[in-house]
Scaffold this motif. Structure first.
Motif, PDB file in Angstrom:
ATOM      1  N   ARG A   1      -3.629   2.846  -8.848  1.00 17.98           N
ATOM      2  CA  ARG A   1      -2.569   3.415  -8.016  1.00 17.98           C
ATOM      3  C   ARG A   1      -1.779   4.489  -8.756  1.00 17.98           C
ATOM      4  NH1 ARG A   1      -0.385   0.282  -3.769  1.00 17.98           N
ATOM      5  NH2 ARG A   1       1.723   0.604  -4.585  1.00 17.98           N
ATOM      6  N   ILE A   2      -1.845   4.481 -10.069  1.00 21.07           N
ATOM      7  CA  ILE A   2      -1.110   5.479 -10.854  1.00 21.07           C
ATOM      8  C   ILE A   2      -1.518   6.901 -10.481  1.00 21.07           C
ATOM      9  CG2 ILE A   2      -2.729   5.548 -12.806  1.00 21.07           C
ATOM     10  CD1 ILE A   2      -0.303   5.713 -14.667  1.00 21.07           C
ATOM     11  N   ASP A  59      -8.766   1.572  -0.367  1.00 28.15           N
ATOM     12  CA  ASP A  59      -8.573   2.277   0.898  1.00 28.15           C
ATOM     13  C   ASP A  59      -9.868   2.425   1.693  1.00 28.15           C
ATOM     14  OD1 ASP A  59      -5.698   3.241   0.541  1.00 28.15           O
ATOM     15  OD2 ASP A  59      -6.639   3.946  -1.300  1.00 28.15           O
ATOM     16  N   GLU A 109      -2.187   7.948  -7.467  1.00 29.41           N
ATOM     17  CA  GLU A 109      -1.687   8.248  -6.123  1.00 29.41           C
ATOM     18  C   GLU A 109      -2.746   8.976  -5.294  1.00 29.41           C
ATOM     19  OE1 GLU A 109       2.071  10.217  -6.521  1.00 29.41           O
ATOM     20  OE2 GLU A 109       3.099   8.350  -7.026  1.00 29.41           O
ATOM     21  N   LEU A 110      -3.976   8.506  -5.411  1.00 29.78           N
ATOM     22  CA  LEU A 110      -5.101   9.044  -4.656  1.00 29.78           C
ATOM     23  C   LEU A 110      -5.810   7.888  -3.939  1.00 29.78           C
ATOM     24  CD1 LEU A 110      -6.633  11.444  -7.342  1.00 29.78           C
ATOM     25  CD2 LEU A 110      -5.371  12.125  -5.289  1.00 29.78           C
ATOM     26  N   SER A 165      -3.950   4.744   5.924  1.00 34.33           N
ATOM     27  CA  SER A 165      -2.890   3.754   5.745  1.00 34.33           C
ATOM     28  C   SER A 165      -3.392   2.354   6.102  1.00 34.33           C
ATOM     29  CB  SER A 165      -1.662   4.111   6.582  1.00 34.33           C
ATOM     30  OG  SER A 165      -1.998   4.221   7.954  1.00 34.33           O
ATOM     31  N   ARG A 208       0.826  -1.193   0.000  1.00 31.74           N
ATOM     32  CA  ARG A 208       0.000   0.000   0.000  1.00 31.74           C
ATOM     33  C   ARG A 208       0.861   1.243   0.000  1.00 31.74           C
ATOM     34  NH1 ARG A 208      -5.011  -0.346   1.315  1.00 31.74           N
ATOM     35  NH2 ARG A 208      -4.990   1.665   2.347  1.00 31.74           N
ATOM     36  N   LEU A 209       0.296   2.352  -0.468  1.00 27.34           N
ATOM     37  CA  LEU A 209       0.998   3.627  -0.364  1.00 27.34           C
ATOM     38  C   LEU A 209       1.153   3.987   1.108  1.00 27.34           C
ATOM     39  CD1 LEU A 209      -0.699   5.709  -3.198  1.00 27.34           C
ATOM     40  CD2 LEU A 209       1.425   4.426  -3.295  1.00 27.34           C
ATOM     41  N   ASN A 210       2.258   4.612   1.473  1.00 31.19           N
ATOM     42  CA  ASN A 210       2.542   4.880   2.872  1.00 31.19           C
ATOM     43  C   ASN A 210       1.789   6.090   3.422  1.00 31.19           C
ATOM     44  OD1 ASN A 210       4.343   2.756   3.147  1.00 31.19           O
ATOM     45  ND2 ASN A 210       6.032   3.931   2.272  1.00 31.19           N
ATOM     46  N   THR A 211       1.502   7.052   2.576  1.00 27.16           N
ATOM     47  CA  THR A 211       0.888   8.287   3.081  1.00 27.16           C
ATOM     48  C   THR A 211      -0.424   8.545   2.359  1.00 27.16           C
ATOM     49  OG1 THR A 211       2.229   9.553   1.510  1.00 27.16           O
ATOM     50  CG2 THR A 211       3.060   9.342   3.756  1.00 27.16           C
ATOM     51  N   LYS A 212      -1.511   8.225   3.041  1.00 26.58           N
ATOM     52  CA  LYS A 212      -2.835   8.520   2.517  1.00 26.58           C
ATOM     53  C   LYS A 212      -3.674   9.089   3.648  1.00 26.58           C
ATOM     54  CE  LYS A 212      -3.355   5.327  -1.381  1.00 26.58           C
ATOM     55  NZ  LYS A 212      -4.177   4.251  -1.954  1.00 26.58           N
TER      56      LYS A 212
END
Length: 281
Positions: A215-216, A259, A218-219, A19, A3-7
């Protein structure tokens, strides 16, 4: 999938950490939602549902007063507002500090909910397509905005959905919309691929198969498959019999980077997240 680290999204001045995935519990104050078990009409029913959503562990309550099921009747803005005022009054009395999103495509309805009832998030199935004032209103209100992909309107979206290239068209749609919102200064944008909205059964499963490619952007990514026709039509059952299928698809979505899970059945979704996160950790 990592997963992305900062959401994070800013809800009423507080950062909501995504996260770890979050559950959004559905509160329908409509008489005609496709899943009969979700229709809440009286103040007692609404209060009971609010308590249930919070007790079972949802981080967000999503209130809606306009049924967006295929072929749904159109409801006037006035009627939508009246239903929402009733529902939000009860909600705020029962759970005054709950994080609330409003499921509406109308800018004036969204403004009323934010300004009068402290609603924190706008959830728009039409991504501004059904009200040209929506994007400017979101920017002025400075609230997170969930925008969904839909081909057509709730009244006609399932009549003849067609794409030359589904993924390319959905991605181009979001890229254009995100840029428009950024140009207006909107900071918190959440994407919803729009399962079941202007898509055939095959389209829905193609989207599911490629969900990680979102994921491209980044939202944060929201998915709403709860008890939908992509489950019960495939299995030859009904919305009432679609909880197991919902859990299966929610699990797949989490593994592919979702998310927020927008669901009717909060307890089951919370448990699904706990199991997937335990595996990841």
């Amino acid at each position: 999938m990592e997963r992305l680290n900062t959401k994070y999204i800013n809800v009423n001045g507080t950062l909501l950490d995504l996260s770890t995935p979050c559950v959004m519990g559905i509160l329908n104050v409509t008489p005609d939602s496709f899943y009969a078990g979700s229709r809440m009409q009286t103040e007692v029913e609404i209060a009971r549902r609010v308590e249930q959503i919070v007790t079972e562990g949802a981080g967000i309550i999503d209130i809606g007063a306009y049924s967006s099921r295929p072929n749904a009747d159109n409801v006037s803005a006035r009627e939508e507002m009246e239903r929402l005022r009733t529902g939000l009054s009860v909600l705020r009395r029962v759970k005054p500090d709950a994080v609330v999103s409003v499921d509406t495509f109308r800018a004036d309805v969204a403004r009323m909910c934010v300004e009068e009832y402290g609603v924190a998030i706008i959830n728009d199935i039409a991504a501004g397509e059904m009200d040209e004032e929506m994007f400017r209103t979101v920017a002025e209100l400075n609230v997170p905005y969930i925008m969904m992909h839909m081909q057509g309107t709730p009244q006609d979206m399932q009549q003849h959905p067609h794409y030359d290239n589904l993924l390319k068209e959905v991605f181009q749609y979001f890229a254009r919309k995100v840029q428009q919102l950024r140009d207006l200064g909107v900071k918190d944008i959440i994407l919803d691929p729009g399962f079941g909205f202007g898509k055939t059964l095959e389209h829905n499963y193609e989207l599911l198969n490629h969900l990680e490619e979102f994921r491209i952007f980044e939202l944060p990514l929201l998915v709403g498959v709860s008890r939908k026709s992509m489950i019960y039509r495939l299995l030859g059952t009904t919305p009432q019999e679609s909880l197991n299928g919902t859990t299966v698809i929610d699990t797949i979505c989490l593994l592919k980077g979702a998310d927020i899970l927008r669901v009717h059945d909060v307890k089951e979704a919370v448990e699904t997240i706990r199991i997937v996160e335990a595996m990841r950790n």
